[in-house]
Design a protein around this motif. Structure first.
Motif, PDB file in Angstrom:
ATOM      1  N   THR A 164       0.830  -1.200   0.000  1.00  0.00           N
ATOM      2  CA  THR A 164       0.000   0.000   0.000  1.00  0.00           C
ATOM      3  C   THR A 164       0.871   1.259   0.000  1.00  0.00           C
ATOM      4  O   THR A 164       1.893   1.310   0.683  1.00  0.00           O
ATOM      5  N   MET A 165       0.429   2.258  -0.744  1.00  0.00           N
ATOM      6  CA  MET A 165       1.037   3.579  -0.664  1.00  0.00           C
ATOM      7  C   MET A 165      -0.062   4.600  -0.426  1.00  0.00           C
ATOM      8  O   MET A 165      -1.088   4.578  -1.104  1.00  0.00           O
ATOM      9  N   LEU A 166       0.160   5.494   0.547  1.00  0.00           N
ATOM     10  CA  LEU A 166      -0.774   6.561   0.863  1.00  0.00           C
ATOM     11  C   LEU A 166      -0.128   7.894   0.507  1.00  0.00           C
ATOM     12  O   LEU A 166       0.916   8.251   1.055  1.00  0.00           O
ATOM     13  N   VAL A 167      -0.759   8.633  -0.409  1.00  0.00           N
ATOM     14  CA  VAL A 167      -0.317   9.974  -0.779  1.00  0.00           C
ATOM     15  C   VAL A 167      -1.319  10.947  -0.166  1.00  0.00           C
ATOM     16  O   VAL A 167      -2.512  10.899  -0.496  1.00  0.00           O
ATOM     17  N   TYR A 168      -0.835  11.826   0.697  1.00  0.00           N
ATOM     18  CA  TYR A 168      -1.716  12.676   1.509  1.00  0.00           C
ATOM     19  C   TYR A 168      -1.364  14.133   1.236  1.00  0.00           C
ATOM     20  O   TYR A 168      -0.297  14.613   1.609  1.00  0.00           O
ATOM     21  N   SER A 169      -2.275  14.848   0.585  1.00  0.00           N
ATOM     22  CA  SER A 169      -2.085  16.257   0.257  1.00  0.00           C
ATOM     23  C   SER A 169      -2.776  17.123   1.304  1.00  0.00           C
ATOM     24  O   SER A 169      -3.952  16.921   1.609  1.00  0.00           O
ATOM     25  N   LEU A 170      -2.041  18.119   1.841  1.00  0.00           N
ATOM     26  CA  LEU A 170      -2.590  18.986   2.877  1.00  0.00           C
ATOM     27  C   LEU A 170      -1.895  20.340   2.808  1.00  0.00           C
ATOM     28  O   LEU A 170      -0.829  20.488   2.201  1.00  0.00           O
ATOM     29  N   ARG A 171      -2.505  21.352   3.432  1.00  0.00           N
ATOM     30  CA  ARG A 171      -1.964  22.708   3.329  1.00  0.00           C
ATOM     31  C   ARG A 171      -0.619  22.859   4.023  1.00  0.00           C
ATOM     32  O   ARG A 171       0.332  23.385   3.462  1.00  0.00           O
ATOM     33  N   GLY A 172      -0.560  22.468   5.307  1.00  0.00           N
ATOM     34  CA  GLY A 172       0.657  22.680   6.071  1.00  0.00           C
ATOM     35  C   GLY A 172       0.716  21.771   7.281  1.00  0.00           C
ATOM     36  O   GLY A 172      -0.211  20.994   7.540  1.00  0.00           O
ATOM     37  N   PRO A 173       1.791  21.831   8.063  1.00  0.00           N
ATOM     38  CA  PRO A 173       1.983  20.930   9.202  1.00  0.00           C
ATOM     39  C   PRO A 173       0.854  20.961  10.223  1.00  0.00           C
ATOM     40  O   PRO A 173       0.529  19.935  10.828  1.00  0.00           O
ATOM     41  N   ARG A 174       0.234  22.121  10.429  1.00  0.00           N
ATOM     42  CA  ARG A 174      -0.844  22.211  11.423  1.00  0.00           C
ATOM     43  C   ARG A 174      -2.093  21.458  10.985  1.00  0.00           C
ATOM     44  O   ARG A 174      -2.975  21.180  11.799  1.00  0.00           O
ATOM     45  N   ASP A 175      -2.188  21.142   9.710  1.00  0.00           N
ATOM     46  CA  ASP A 175      -3.367  20.456   9.186  1.00  0.00           C
ATOM     47  C   ASP A 175      -3.214  18.939   9.184  1.00  0.00           C
ATOM     48  O   ASP A 175      -4.156  18.233   8.818  1.00  0.00           O
ATOM     49  N   LEU A 176      -2.057  18.453   9.577  1.00  0.00           N
ATOM     50  CA  LEU A 176      -1.781  17.021   9.513  1.00  0.00           C
ATOM     51  C   LEU A 176      -2.647  16.243  10.498  1.00  0.00           C
ATOM     52  O   LEU A 176      -2.636  16.500  11.695  1.00  0.00           O
ATOM     53  N   MET A 177      -3.390  15.274   9.992  1.00  0.00           N
ATOM     54  CA  MET A 177      -4.157  14.350  10.831  1.00  0.00           C
ATOM     55  C   MET A 177      -3.391  13.028  10.955  1.00  0.00           C
ATOM     56  O   MET A 177      -2.694  12.619  10.027  1.00  0.00           O
ATOM     57  N   TYR A 178      -3.527  12.368  12.079  1.00  0.00           N
ATOM     58  CA  TYR A 178      -2.959  11.029  12.304  1.00  0.00           C
ATOM     59  C   TYR A 178      -1.433  11.013  12.174  1.00  0.00           C
ATOM     60  O   TYR A 178      -0.842  10.008  11.767  1.00  0.00           O
ATOM     61  N   GLY A 179      -0.770  12.123  12.528  1.00  0.00           N
ATOM     62  CA  GLY A 179       0.668  12.217  12.339  1.00  0.00           C
ATOM     63  C   GLY A 179       1.464  11.055  12.905  1.00  0.00           C
ATOM     64  O   GLY A 179       2.196  10.376  12.166  1.00  0.00           O
ATOM     65  N   PRO A 180       1.375  10.756  14.218  1.00  0.00           N
ATOM     66  CA  PRO A 180       2.144   9.646  14.782  1.00  0.00           C
ATOM     67  C   PRO A 180       1.788   8.305  14.148  1.00  0.00           C
ATOM     68  O   PRO A 180       2.672   7.464  13.922  1.00  0.00           O
ATOM     69  N   GLU A 181       0.519   8.102  13.835  1.00  0.00           N
ATOM     70  CA  GLU A 181       0.106   6.835  13.233  1.00  0.00           C
ATOM     71  C   GLU A 181       0.678   6.682  11.822  1.00  0.00           C
ATOM     72  O   GLU A 181       1.108   5.595  11.425  1.00  0.00           O
ATOM     73  N   LEU A 182       0.695   7.762  11.061  1.00  0.00           N
ATOM     74  CA  LEU A 182       1.254   7.698   9.707  1.00  0.00           C
ATOM     75  C   LEU A 182       2.754   7.398   9.758  1.00  0.00           C
ATOM     76  O   LEU A 182       3.276   6.647   8.928  1.00  0.00           O
ATOM     77  N   GLU A 183       3.433   7.976  10.737  1.00  0.00           N
ATOM     78  CA  GLU A 183       4.864   7.695  10.899  1.00  0.00           C
ATOM     79  C   GLU A 183       5.098   6.230  11.230  1.00  0.00           C
ATOM     80  O   GLU A 183       6.014   5.588  10.697  1.00  0.00           O
ATOM     81  N   GLU A 184       4.242   5.689  12.082  1.00  0.00           N
ATOM     82  CA  GLU A 184       4.358   4.273  12.442  1.00  0.00           C
ATOM     83  C   GLU A 184       4.067   3.379  11.239  1.00  0.00           C
ATOM     84  O   GLU A 184       4.729   2.359  11.032  1.00  0.00           O
ATOM     85  N   MET A 185       3.060   3.755  10.428  1.00  0.00           N
ATOM     86  CA  MET A 185       2.710   2.969   9.243  1.00  0.00           C
ATOM     87  C   MET A 185       3.896   2.774   8.313  1.00  0.00           C
ATOM     88  O   MET A 185       4.080   1.717   7.716  1.00  0.00           O
ATOM     89  N   SER A 186       4.690   3.832   8.158  1.00  0.00           N
ATOM     90  CA  SER A 186       5.760   3.808   7.171  1.00  0.00           C
ATOM     91  C   SER A 186       7.092   3.325   7.742  1.00  0.00           C
ATOM     92  O   SER A 186       8.082   3.230   7.013  1.00  0.00           O
ATOM     93  N   ALA A 187       7.126   2.984   9.033  1.00  0.00           N
ATOM     94  CA  ALA A 187       8.388   2.608   9.674  1.00  0.00           C
ATOM     95  C   ALA A 187       8.887   1.246   9.222  1.00  0.00           C
ATOM     96  O   ALA A 187      10.087   1.034   9.037  1.00  0.00           O
ATOM     97  N   ASP A 188       7.989   0.292   9.038  1.00  0.00           N
ATOM     98  CA  ASP A 188       8.372  -1.072   8.661  1.00  0.00           C
ATOM     99  C   ASP A 188       7.489  -1.526   7.508  1.00  0.00           C
ATOM    100  O   ASP A 188       6.358  -1.974   7.720  1.00  0.00           O
ATOM    101  N   PRO A 189       7.964  -1.427   6.260  1.00  0.00           N
ATOM    102  CA  PRO A 189       7.138  -1.750   5.094  1.00  0.00           C
ATOM    103  C   PRO A 189       6.634  -3.185   5.055  1.00  0.00           C
ATOM    104  O   PRO A 189       5.660  -3.484   4.366  1.00  0.00           O
ATOM    105  N   SER A 190       7.271  -4.085   5.802  1.00  0.00           N
ATOM    106  CA  SER A 190       6.863  -5.493   5.769  1.00  0.00           C
ATOM    107  C   SER A 190       5.800  -5.837   6.805  1.00  0.00           C
ATOM    108  O   SER A 190       5.245  -6.934   6.785  1.00  0.00           O
ATOM    109  N   ALA A 191       5.496  -4.921   7.716  1.00  0.00           N
ATOM    110  CA  ALA A 191       4.557  -5.212   8.799  1.00  0.00           C
ATOM    111  C   ALA A 191       3.114  -5.089   8.325  1.00  0.00           C
ATOM    112  O   ALA A 191       2.802  -4.266   7.453  1.00  0.00           O
ATOM    113  N   PRO A 192       2.191  -5.911   8.856  1.00  0.00           N
ATOM    114  CA  PRO A 192       0.766  -5.741   8.531  1.00  0.00           C
ATOM    115  C   PRO A 192       0.303  -4.334   8.895  1.00  0.00           C
ATOM    116  O   PRO A 192       0.659  -3.805   9.944  1.00  0.00           O
TER     117      PRO A 192
END
Length: 273
Positions: A164-192
């Motif tokens: 899976t690849m998620l491309v997320y377009s947003l205005r700026g850093p203050r608009d970021l939703m799910y920041g910590p979760e998105l970082e975790e998602m991309s940490a290990d590409p082999s993990a479920p």
């Protein structure tokens, strides 16, 4: 009724969006609140009799005033299915009719009405045979990220290994939703439940971000080199109508056929169908 709520909610798809037969309004009680950005929050609702839903489906929310006046909006479901529970993520529109109450006023124990689940086109079930082993591309504009994150969460819960690849377009850093979760998602590409996450900032870029501020481009949606095929088996695009149109044009330029692209769009009053 008119409103300016461009709320996080599903929108136009290629199928009708009327509630299925038997769908009825249910009383829902707020039992939890989680901030997602400076202008959005997730509401956890207890809904007796709720039996579940698919990632990508949505619900209608109805607020009723003491004098009987009511307002209704649609929101994507923000969590995979759990009996008796519904979660929605709401983006604040200061002059809206519904979102200010949901984001700024509603408190634990308050009630509203919920109807759903609704929709069968913009869904992704883990293990979907129509996708097979092919990768999936998710493209979000603003709060359109909500149903796409729900899809990835459902994959993780099911142990689905779909690339899976998620491309997320947003205005700026203050608009970021799910920041910590998105970082975790991309940490290990082999993990479920993992995903390659690409953040596309259109106005203001955080320090150290490798991409300058600009709107979504063809390069942003090109698949990772590790994918065994040049195109994803399916693409889901969700966001404001103009964003969805732009992303769809880019996908066609890249070579995606219509039958691989599923879209949901929201507009001036949440959902336009």
């Amino acid at each position: 009724m008119t409103d300016t709520d461009t709320t996080e909610g599903p929108a136009e798809s290629s199928v009708a969006a009327t509630p299925p037969a038997g769908n009825r309004w249910r009383k829902a009680t707020l039992v939890g609140v989680h901030s997602q950005s400076w202008h959005s929050r997730t509401l956890d609702l207890h809904v007796p009799g709720w039996t579940g839903h698919l990632p990508g489906q949505h619900v209608d929310i109805r607020l009723t005033a003491a004098d009987g006046y009511s307002a209704q909006r649609s929101y994507s479901l923000a969590e995979p299915a759990t009996p008796g529970r519904v979660a929605i993520t709401v983006d604040l529109l200061p002059h809206g009719e519904v979102s200010p109450y949901l984001v700024e006023t509603m408190e634990i124990g308050d009630e509203l009405d919920v109807r759903g689940p609704i929709g069968g086109w913009f869904v992704w079930e883990p293990g979907d045979p129509s996708i097979g082993d092919g990768p999936v591309l998710l493209i979000a504009g603003g709060s359109g990220v909500v149903p796409l994150v729900t899809m990835v969460r459902a994959r993780k819960r099911a142990g689905d290994p779909t690339r899976t690849m998620l491309v997320y377009s947003l205005r700026g850093p203050r608009d970021l939703m799910y920041g910590p979760e998105l970082e975790e998602m991309s940490a290990d590409p082999s993990a479920p439940g993992s995903a390659e996450v690409r953040l596309v900032y259109t106005r203001k870029v955080p320090d150290g971000h490798p991409r300058p501020a600009s709107h979504l481009t063809v390069e942003d949606i090109r698949p990772p080199s590790a994918w065994p095929e040049p195109l994803a088996a399916r693409v889901y695009v969700c966001g404001p109508s103009g964003f969805v149109d732009h992303a769809t044009r880019l996908l066609r330029t890249t070579g995606y056929p219509e039958d691989r692209i599923r879209t949901e769009r929201f507009g001036a009053t949440g959902v336009t169908r």
